[in-house]
Scaffold this motif. Sequence first.
Motif, short mmCIF file in Angstrom:
data_model
loop_
_atom_site.label_atom_id
_atom_site.label_comp_id
_atom_site.label_asym_id
_atom_site.label_seq_id
_atom_site.Cartn_x
_atom_site.Cartn_y
_atom_site.Cartn_z
N VAL A 39 38.40 -8.90 -29.10
CA VAL A 39 36.96 -9.14 -29.06
C VAL A 39 36.46 -8.80 -27.67
O VAL A 39 36.98 -9.29 -26.67
CB VAL A 39 36.63 -10.62 -29.38
CG1 VAL A 39 35.13 -10.84 -29.35
CG2 VAL A 39 37.20 -11.00 -30.74
N ARG A 41 32.79 -7.63 -25.18
CA ARG A 41 31.32 -7.70 -25.06
C ARG A 41 30.89 -6.49 -24.25
O ARG A 41 31.32 -6.29 -23.12
CB ARG A 41 30.93 -9.00 -24.34
CG ARG A 41 29.43 -9.18 -24.08
CD ARG A 41 28.65 -9.44 -25.36
NE ARG A 41 27.32 -9.95 -25.05
CZ ARG A 41 26.96 -11.21 -25.23
NH1 ARG A 41 27.82 -12.10 -25.71
NH2 ARG A 41 25.73 -11.60 -24.93
N VAL A 122 36.78 -10.67 -24.21
CA VAL A 122 36.59 -12.05 -24.67
C VAL A 122 37.88 -12.61 -25.24
O VAL A 122 38.31 -13.72 -24.90
CB VAL A 122 35.46 -12.11 -25.72
CG1 VAL A 122 35.27 -13.55 -26.21
CG2 VAL A 122 34.16 -11.57 -25.15
N GLU A 137 41.84 -11.44 -20.78
CA GLU A 137 40.68 -12.25 -21.13
C GLU A 137 39.89 -12.67 -19.89
O GLU A 137 40.46 -13.11 -18.89
CB GLU A 137 41.12 -13.49 -21.91
CG GLU A 137 41.60 -13.17 -23.32
CD GLU A 137 41.97 -14.40 -24.12
OE1 GLU A 137 41.71 -15.53 -23.63
OE2 GLU A 137 42.53 -14.25 -25.22
N THR A 173 25.72 -9.25 -28.60
CA THR A 173 26.65 -9.66 -29.66
C THR A 173 28.04 -9.13 -29.36
O THR A 173 28.21 -7.97 -28.98
CB THR A 173 26.19 -9.10 -31.02
OG1 THR A 173 24.83 -9.49 -31.26
CG2 THR A 173 27.06 -9.62 -32.14
N ASP A 174 29.04 -10.01 -29.49
CA ASP A 174 30.43 -9.58 -29.28
C ASP A 174 30.81 -8.51 -30.31
O ASP A 174 30.25 -8.45 -31.42
CB ASP A 174 31.38 -10.76 -29.43
CG ASP A 174 31.24 -11.77 -28.31
OD1 ASP A 174 30.62 -11.44 -27.28
OD2 ASP A 174 31.74 -12.91 -28.47
N SER A 198 25.27 -14.13 -28.84
CA SER A 198 25.63 -15.26 -27.98
C SER A 198 25.17 -14.98 -26.55
O SER A 198 25.02 -13.82 -26.16
CB SER A 198 27.14 -15.50 -28.00
OG SER A 198 27.84 -14.34 -27.58
#
Length: 302
Positions: A39, A41, A122, A137, A173-174, A198
Amino acid sequence: MAKMTLAELRSRMKQETQKSSGPSNYYPFFNMKENEQAVIRFLPDKNEDNPNGFYITKFTHELLINGEKKRIACRSMYADEDGNKEACPICELSQQYFKKEDKQNGLKFWKKKQYLANVLIVTDPLPADKETKKTNEGTVKILSFGKKIYESINDAIDSGEIEELPYSYEAGTDFIIKKTKNGDHAAYERSKFARNPSELDEETIAHVEEAIIDLSTLIPKDPGYDKLEAMLDAHLTGASYREDGESDEDEPPAPRSKKPARDEDEDDAPPRKSKPAPAADADDEDAEAEALLATIRNRNRK
């Protein structure tokens, strides 16, 4: 003490230099296992004048130079003072092959497209670094992606699936990169945006602002027509190539390139309605390639 020639030492040191100076800030999502997902961004380009907002395109060719596969900058990325694209001898050779209905060699020399963007990692499924014990991360990396991921992004924007800029700090949005398989190739067509936008917190935004880069700095300097022509000549003839841009006919020829494998996420060549070219003898292909290159040279000299 093991014997080593100066040439062997030079080659070994060159390899080590290349390893240590590699693009460690690129996110290697392609190392994920099948059915794993990362994930990310998307983040804005530090260059506020970027017309694409959060990504740039990069075009390259692949040639065999001195026995090594090299990714060479395509001159179609550059423009002259009047805004016209610069001539590229490798593109010209590709187009000559397509005109002769030789799709195999046309594709071989056609430029490859990749997209580059700043991203915040993410969720990272890759193993932690052996030394730091940390994953990617929370870090800002460069994402290099191809056609399938680009299409997923474009479709979501074009369809209205996402209503705000995907790289907005407040309403972005991711994006989920999903790795699957299509035959023997890795595939990413199941990648998609998360369901809901988010907001990034202030601490993350501060970190991102410090880490994002001007994406235009990832585009190499224009190598110039003559240099690309010399490199192409070395690829076609097997002669060695020196950094001064000259090929040396006295050196032993480098091994010839095999047909490169097509990645599932690579861009296709421009559509062309033609029958597949018949298989040609290797000597005939070399002779035809040299004749086409000679035609290109003569045309550009006039």
